[in-house]
Write a protein that holds these residues in place. Structure first.
Motif, PDB file in Angstrom:
ATOM      1  N   LYS A  18     170.876  96.989  71.851  1.00  0.00           N
ATOM      2  CA  LYS A  18     171.658  95.776  71.631  1.00  0.00           C
ATOM      3  C   LYS A  18     171.059  94.565  72.318  1.00  0.00           C
ATOM      4  N   LYS A  19     170.159  94.792  73.235  1.00  0.00           N
ATOM      5  CA  LYS A  19     169.623  93.687  74.020  1.00  0.00           C
ATOM      6  C   LYS A  19     168.653  92.860  73.184  1.00  0.00           C
ATOM      7  N   ILE A  20     168.813  91.546  73.205  1.00  0.00           N
ATOM      8  CA  ILE A  20     167.877  90.657  72.533  1.00  0.00           C
ATOM      9  C   ILE A  20     166.724  90.377  73.475  1.00  0.00           C
ATOM     10  N   ASN A  21     165.533  90.767  73.074  1.00  0.00           N
ATOM     11  CA  ASN A  21     164.375  90.582  73.938  1.00  0.00           C
ATOM     12  C   ASN A  21     163.982  89.119  74.028  1.00  0.00           C
ATOM     13  N   GLU A  22     163.694  88.654  75.238  1.00  0.00           N
ATOM     14  CA  GLU A  22     163.345  87.254  75.452  1.00  0.00           C
ATOM     15  C   GLU A  22     162.128  86.850  74.641  1.00  0.00           C
ATOM     16  N   GLY A  23     161.187  87.780  74.470  1.00  0.00           N
ATOM     17  CA  GLY A  23     159.993  87.457  73.718  1.00  0.00           C
ATOM     18  C   GLY A  23     160.282  87.049  72.290  1.00  0.00           C
ATOM     19  N   PHE A  24     161.285  87.664  71.671  1.00  0.00           N
ATOM     20  CA  PHE A  24     161.580  87.320  70.288  1.00  0.00           C
ATOM     21  C   PHE A  24     162.195  85.940  70.191  1.00  0.00           C
ATOM     22  N   ASN A  25     163.006  85.564  71.173  1.00  0.00           N
ATOM     23  CA  ASN A  25     163.505  84.197  71.182  1.00  0.00           C
ATOM     24  C   ASN A  25     162.335  83.225  71.197  1.00  0.00           C
ATOM     25  N   HIS A 163     156.330  91.573  56.491  1.00  0.00           N
ATOM     26  CA  HIS A 163     157.084  91.375  57.728  1.00  0.00           C
ATOM     27  C   HIS A 163     158.575  91.569  57.470  1.00  0.00           C
ATOM     28  N   PRO A 164     159.278  92.259  58.367  1.00  0.00           N
ATOM     29  CA  PRO A 164     160.690  92.558  58.104  1.00  0.00           C
ATOM     30  C   PRO A 164     161.629  91.370  58.202  1.00  0.00           C
ATOM     31  N   THR A 165     161.221  90.273  58.869  1.00  0.00           N
ATOM     32  CA  THR A 165     162.179  89.190  59.082  1.00  0.00           C
ATOM     33  C   THR A 165     161.661  87.788  58.761  1.00  0.00           C
ATOM     34  N   SER A 166     160.375  87.584  58.612  1.00  0.00           N
ATOM     35  CA  SER A 166     159.856  86.218  58.511  1.00  0.00           C
ATOM     36  C   SER A 166     159.965  85.662  57.102  1.00  0.00           C
ATOM     37  N   SER A 256     159.139  98.815  70.032  1.00  0.00           N
ATOM     38  CA  SER A 256     160.389  98.733  69.273  1.00  0.00           C
ATOM     39  C   SER A 256     160.465  97.466  68.429  1.00  0.00           C
ATOM     40  N   GLY A 257     160.983  97.630  67.196  1.00  0.00           N
ATOM     41  CA  GLY A 257     161.266  96.499  66.333  1.00  0.00           C
ATOM     42  C   GLY A 257     162.744  96.178  66.230  1.00  0.00           C
ATOM     43  N   PHE A 258     163.590  96.901  66.997  1.00  0.00           N
ATOM     44  CA  PHE A 258     165.031  96.689  66.910  1.00  0.00           C
ATOM     45  C   PHE A 258     165.434  95.296  67.392  1.00  0.00           C
ATOM     46  N   GLU A 259     164.824  94.849  68.470  1.00  0.00           N
ATOM     47  CA  GLU A 259     165.208  93.549  69.025  1.00  0.00           C
ATOM     48  C   GLU A 259     164.855  92.416  68.067  1.00  0.00           C
ATOM     49  N   ALA A 264     166.904  88.296  64.354  1.00  0.00           N
ATOM     50  CA  ALA A 264     166.996  87.706  63.017  1.00  0.00           C
ATOM     51  C   ALA A 264     168.447  87.668  62.542  1.00  0.00           C
ATOM     52  N   LEU A 265     169.173  88.750  62.754  1.00  0.00           N
ATOM     53  CA  LEU A 265     170.573  88.785  62.328  1.00  0.00           C
ATOM     54  C   LEU A 265     171.402  87.767  63.094  1.00  0.00           C
ATOM     55  N   ALA A 266     171.072  87.565  64.371  1.00  0.00           N
ATOM     56  CA  ALA A 266     171.806  86.582  65.168  1.00  0.00           C
ATOM     57  C   ALA A 266     171.604  85.174  64.635  1.00  0.00           C
TER      58      ALA A 266
END
Length: 381
Positions: A18-25, A163-166, A256-259, A264-266
């Motif tokens: 559930k944690k949003i990784n800072e790197g993805f932000n 890419h799953p989200t871009s 992991s690609g979960f974060e 993206a969902l957020a």
């Protein structure tokens, strides 16, 4: 031989998922989001011109609500193994001008049109990039190719990653876009709460078969700023003491690609494929050069298999700091019109920079051929 592919692993702890990784932000802070004004991009603004390549503007609905199935294993053929090391087809003496940017990483090439390379030239490109880690070609024509022709060129080097989200150009989900539109200054809000925009990573390492030879080309960019940093991960491994190298061999880490999916969902964005995570060796071997390279990064690597949390965090922090602080093993790409950067994701990490604040557009396209499953060869002192 590479080991058999392993399907996605269970998440270590529900709380970590559930944690949003800072790197993805930071990743999407650099790359922008789907919240841009299409008319602004196609018509320009009072201070910024229209997008030079409107056919490359991102959309998020190529799939029309259909989610992609999981990736299936494939047999990657590494063309660098077939290359003539004289590079006569890639870098002919009477045509190519080559500059070595730093001793350990980076070359710049003028006078070569990538789309005109023969298969022999493409084989040599794979080898040359594996050796130099990242090569900046000044090729004014590559971005002007029809997108399908650019993808045809890139597909020689492996199966196209989607890419799953871009965002991607309309009709071409295989292209990953880095896009921050005209007059977008939202990065300044981010830097009100953060001291920097650095996010070292190698692309989508959470996949079972992450990328190898990769292409990123400029469509529009700020007059100055928005550079990309690269680091030689093979030399970073070599710098470690033999005893420390030996200790790293045999260790695996979860990527992991979960974060990324949660981030993206957020943002009410797209997730095209269910997220996965995979184990990869901390030290991987390049299939052509035989070099061993560190294969961890703070954006996707979560923990070391078999280590307790404090032990894993301690060792990964050391490796992340080692990568970030080794500026003598790094180079910096200054994007200019016509720049096509080719790098080997297996033996490098990189980070974009946000250091321009005048609203100039930053728009790049990436072709991301997948390669073999990362594997490790025995330690040799």
């Amino acid at each position: 031989m590479a080991p058999a592919l392993v399907e996605s692993l269970p998440v270590r702890e529900p709380a970590e998922k559930k944690k949003i990784n800072e790197g993805f932000n930071k990743e999407f802070f650099i790359g922008g989001s789907n919240a841009y004004d299409d008319s602004t991009e196609t018509k320009g603004t009072a201070t910024q011109p229209p997008a030079t390549y409107p056919n490359y503007l991102p959309v998020w609905d190529n799939e029309k609500g259909v989610k992609y199935p999981p990736w299936t294993p494939f047999e990657h053929y590494e063309h660098g193994k077939d290359a003539d090391p004289s590079f006569q087809d890639l870098l002919p003496e009477n045509k190519a001008q080559v500059t070595e940017v730093t001793p350990y990483i980076g070359s710049e090439v003028h006078g070569v049109q990538l789309s005109e390379l023969t298969d022999a030239g493409k084989d040599q490109l794979a080898l040359f990039v594996a050796q130099r880690k990242i090569v900046a070609f000044r090729d004014q024509d590559f971005a002007k190719l029809p997108i399908d022709k650019a993808l045809e060129f890139g597909g020689y080097f492996g199966r196209h990653h989607i890419h799953p989200t871009s965002g991607a150009p309309k009709g071409f989900p295989e292209i990953h876009l880095v896009h921050r539109g005209a007059d977008d200054k939202s990065g300044l809000d981010f830097l009100e709460q953060h001291t920097n925009s650095i996010t070292w990573h190698s692309d989508v390492t959470y996949e079972a078969q992450p990328p190898g030879t990769t292409f990123l080309y400029l469509l529009d960019g700020p007059t100055s700023g928005g550079d990309t940093l690269f680091v030689n991960m093979a030399k970073a491994y070599e710098r470690l003491s033999p005893e420390f190298q030996k200790r790293l061999h045999g260790l695996k880490a979860v990527h992991s690609g979960f974060e990324q999916a949660q981030s993206a969902l957020a943002r009410d964005s797209t997730v095209r494929r269910d997220p996965v995570q995979h184990e990869h060796p901390i030290v991987r071997t390049h299939p052509v050069t035989g070099e061993k390279a560190l294969y961890v990064n703070p954006q996707f690597t979560r923990y070391i298999v078999g280590y307790k949390k404090e032990e894993s965090d301690f060792l990964l922090k050391f490796l992340f700091d080692h990568i970030a602080l080794s500026q003598d093993l790094q180079t910096r790409v200054k994007w200019a019109p016509g720049t096509v950067v080719v790098w080997d994701n297996r033996v490098t990490a990189h980070s974009a920079l946000y250091d321009w604040n005048d609203g100039q557009r930053r728009h790049l396209a990436r072709i991301t051929p997948q390669a073999e499953r990362p594997y490790e060869t025995p330690f040799a002192a």
